[in-house]
Design a protein around this motif. Structure first.
Motif, PDB file in Angstrom:
ATOM      1  N   PRO A  29      43.436  42.832  29.712  1.00 11.84           N
ATOM      2  CA  PRO A  29      44.887  42.645  29.642  1.00 11.84           C
ATOM      3  C   PRO A  29      45.597  43.411  30.770  1.00 11.84           C
ATOM      4  O   PRO A  29      45.161  44.489  31.145  1.00 11.84           O
ATOM      5  N   GLY A  30      46.666  42.814  31.256  1.00  9.13           N
ATOM      6  CA  GLY A  30      47.414  43.429  32.345  1.00  9.13           C
ATOM      7  C   GLY A  30      48.599  42.586  32.753  1.00  9.13           C
ATOM      8  O   GLY A  30      48.800  41.481  32.239  1.00  9.13           O
ATOM      9  N   PRO A  31      49.408  43.085  33.701  1.00 12.64           N
ATOM     10  CA  PRO A  31      50.683  42.439  34.063  1.00 12.64           C
ATOM     11  C   PRO A  31      50.523  41.276  35.045  1.00 12.64           C
ATOM     12  O   PRO A  31      51.193  41.218  36.060  1.00 12.64           O
ATOM     13  N   TYR A  32      49.611  40.370  34.722  1.00 10.62           N
ATOM     14  CA  TYR A  32      49.343  39.236  35.615  1.00 10.62           C
ATOM     15  C   TYR A  32      49.490  37.917  34.865  1.00 10.62           C
ATOM     16  O   TYR A  32      49.187  37.833  33.680  1.00 10.62           O
ATOM     17  N   THR A  33      49.950  36.901  35.587  1.00  9.62           N
ATOM     18  CA  THR A  33      49.910  35.526  35.088  1.00  9.62           C
ATOM     19  C   THR A  33      48.951  34.776  35.999  1.00  9.62           C
ATOM     20  O   THR A  33      49.135  34.768  37.221  1.00  9.62           O
ATOM     21  N   PHE A  34      47.918  34.195  35.409  1.00 11.31           N
ATOM     22  CA  PHE A  34      46.935  33.460  36.209  1.00 11.31           C
ATOM     23  C   PHE A  34      47.122  31.957  36.036  1.00 11.31           C
ATOM     24  O   PHE A  34      47.183  31.468  34.909  1.00 11.31           O
ATOM     25  N   ILE A  35      47.233  31.264  37.164  1.00 12.48           N
ATOM     26  CA  ILE A  35      47.334  29.805  37.139  1.00 12.48           C
ATOM     27  C   ILE A  35      45.916  29.248  37.202  1.00 12.48           C
ATOM     28  O   ILE A  35      45.173  29.514  38.144  1.00 12.48           O
ATOM     29  N   LEU A  36      45.561  28.480  36.162  1.00 12.29           N
ATOM     30  CA  LEU A  36      44.206  27.949  36.048  1.00 12.29           C
ATOM     31  C   LEU A  36      44.252  26.441  35.804  1.00 12.29           C
ATOM     32  O   LEU A  36      45.267  25.922  35.311  1.00 12.29           O
ATOM     33  N   LEU A  82      44.571  30.688  40.578  1.00 11.44           N
ATOM     34  CA  LEU A  82      43.111  30.657  40.670  1.00 11.44           C
ATOM     35  C   LEU A  82      42.590  29.228  40.491  1.00 11.44           C
ATOM     36  O   LEU A  82      41.424  29.019  40.171  1.00 11.44           O
ATOM     37  N   SER A  83      43.474  28.250  40.683  1.00 12.43           N
ATOM     38  CA  SER A  83      43.067  26.864  40.418  1.00 12.43           C
ATOM     39  C   SER A  83      42.309  26.235  41.589  1.00 12.43           C
ATOM     40  O   SER A  83      41.711  25.181  41.463  1.00 12.43           O
ATOM     41  N   GLU A  84      42.365  26.892  42.755  1.00 15.09           N
ATOM     42  CA  GLU A  84      41.630  26.382  43.923  1.00 15.09           C
ATOM     43  C   GLU A  84      40.496  27.352  44.281  1.00 15.09           C
ATOM     44  O   GLU A  84      40.210  28.277  43.549  1.00 15.09           O
ATOM     45  N   ASP A  85      39.920  27.153  45.445  1.00 16.78           N
ATOM     46  CA  ASP A  85      38.756  27.969  45.840  1.00 16.78           C
ATOM     47  C   ASP A  85      39.085  29.444  46.023  1.00 16.78           C
ATOM     48  O   ASP A  85      38.310  30.316  45.656  1.00 16.78           O
ATOM     49  N   GLN A  86      40.245  29.728  46.616  1.00 18.50           N
ATOM     50  CA  GLN A  86      40.618  31.117  46.904  1.00 18.50           C
ATOM     51  C   GLN A  86      41.830  31.526  46.073  1.00 18.50           C
ATOM     52  O   GLN A  86      42.752  30.730  45.893  1.00 18.50           O
ATOM     53  N   PRO A  87      41.856  32.786  45.572  1.00 22.77           N
ATOM     54  CA  PRO A  87      43.054  33.254  44.867  1.00 22.77           C
ATOM     55  C   PRO A  87      44.267  33.269  45.797  1.00 22.77           C
ATOM     56  O   PRO A  87      44.151  33.696  46.948  1.00 22.77           O
ATOM     57  N   VAL A  88      45.402  32.776  45.294  1.00 27.43           N
ATOM     58  CA  VAL A  88      46.639  32.780  46.084  1.00 27.43           C
ATOM     59  C   VAL A  88      47.718  33.487  45.271  1.00 27.43           C
ATOM     60  O   VAL A  88      47.974  33.129  44.120  1.00 27.43           O
ATOM     61  N   VAL A  89      48.348  34.498  45.867  1.00 24.65           N
ATOM     62  CA  VAL A  89      49.430  35.217  45.184  1.00 24.65           C
ATOM     63  C   VAL A  89      50.718  34.411  45.336  1.00 24.65           C
ATOM     64  O   VAL A  89      51.223  34.219  46.439  1.00 24.65           O
ATOM     65  N   LEU A  90      51.224  33.905  44.214  1.00 25.33           N
ATOM     66  CA  LEU A  90      52.457  33.098  44.244  1.00 25.33           C
ATOM     67  C   LEU A  90      53.699  33.963  44.080  1.00 25.33           C
ATOM     68  O   LEU A  90      54.769  33.602  44.540  1.00 25.33           O
ATOM     69  N   ARG A  91      53.547  35.081  43.366  1.00 28.53           N
ATOM     70  CA  ARG A  91      54.677  35.998  43.202  1.00 28.53           C
ATOM     71  C   ARG A  91      54.124  37.407  43.030  1.00 28.53           C
ATOM     72  O   ARG A  91      53.276  37.649  42.187  1.00 28.53           O
ATOM     73  N   GLU A 141      45.227  45.240  44.754  1.00 25.16           N
ATOM     74  CA  GLU A 141      43.979  45.740  45.348  1.00 25.16           C
ATOM     75  C   GLU A 141      42.750  45.279  44.549  1.00 25.16           C
ATOM     76  O   GLU A 141      41.670  45.123  45.107  1.00 25.16           O
ATOM     77  N   ILE A 142      42.914  45.064  43.248  1.00 28.22           N
ATOM     78  CA  ILE A 142      41.743  44.697  42.443  1.00 28.22           C
ATOM     79  C   ILE A 142      41.209  43.304  42.778  1.00 28.22           C
ATOM     80  O   ILE A 142      40.152  42.917  42.329  1.00 28.22           O
ATOM     81  N   PHE A 143      41.963  42.561  43.572  1.00 25.22           N
ATOM     82  CA  PHE A 143      41.501  41.230  43.983  1.00 25.22           C
ATOM     83  C   PHE A 143      40.884  41.255  45.365  1.00 25.22           C
ATOM     84  O   PHE A 143      40.540  40.259  45.915  1.00 25.22           O
TER      85      PHE A 143
END
Length: 206
Positions: free
Chosen positions: A96-103, A188-197, A204-206
């Motif tokens: 758990p943490g302050p992230y929203t992941f798009i999957l 995270l829906s494509e090959d590489q993680p993309v920061v949208l906001r 750093e953990i990514f």
């Protein structure tokens, strides 16, 4: 008229939590604390409640960017296509943490979201939010109580939130002062993680 309900994060009172669950199951709306800003939420299985939130936010339900608040990663497969090991490791590390992941969304999404290619998944690091989802037995659909354009203006005081939202929701949970920084959104829906906001949460953990 909304009820202001005090729940302590370090020890959420089961009786108060069940009061929230009853409201959600009846199609009510709640405002609740997370590890970032206060959120507006409802039961993911209640179409009328979902439509109510969409109306309040001025969006079409099918096109909304609401997040799914989950207790943990165990029911991901209900809403998300099978993900690879790398993606799972990222989720495991950050939540758990302050992230929203798009999957990538699965075919078993609830009806209003059937046409979505992706979904936003959140597992907030907040005992009140997690206990509500756990006792409800399924995710809640959620959106921040202020528009993203006004992130700095997020309301943090539950009593002021109650004043503003009194006629729109059924319960405002007072879990103490909230933050004013939204979650970091990572696709995270494509090959590489993309920061949208970029919001709260260490990149750093990514």
């Amino acid at each position: 008229m909304a009820e202001l309900l005090r729940i302590y994060e370090d020890n959420p009172n089961p009786k108060e939590v069940m009061k929230v669950i009853d409201v959600l199951k009846r199609g009510g709306l709640i405002i609740y604390p997370t590890d970032t800003v206060y959120g507006l939420g409802c039961d993911i299985t209640n179409i009328k409640a979902l439509e109510k939130i969409a109306r309040i936010k001025g969006v079409k339900l099918e096109k909304s960017n609401f997040s799914f608040i989950c207790e943990d990663l165990s029911n991901l497969s209900d809403y998300v296509k099978q993900i690879d090991t790398t993606t799972f490791k990222i989720l495991k590390r950050a939540l758990p943490g302050p992230y929203t992941f798009i999957l990538p969304g699965s075919k078993s999404l609830p009806n209003p979201f059937k046409k979505r290619k992706t979904v936003g998944i959140r597992v907030p690091d907040n005992a009140i939010a997690l206990e509500i989802v756990k006792q409800l037995g399924n995710p809640i659909v959620s959106t921040s109580i202020r528009d993203e354009d006004y992130v700095i203006e997020y309301t943090t005081d539950p009593e002021l939130i109650l004043e503003k939202w009194d006629n729109l929701v059924d319960i405002v949970i007072d879990g103490g002062y909230g933050g004013n920084e939204a979650s970091t959104v990572i696709d995270l829906s494509e090959d590489q993680p993309v920061v949208l906001r970029e919001g709260k949460g260490d990149l750093e953990i990514f």
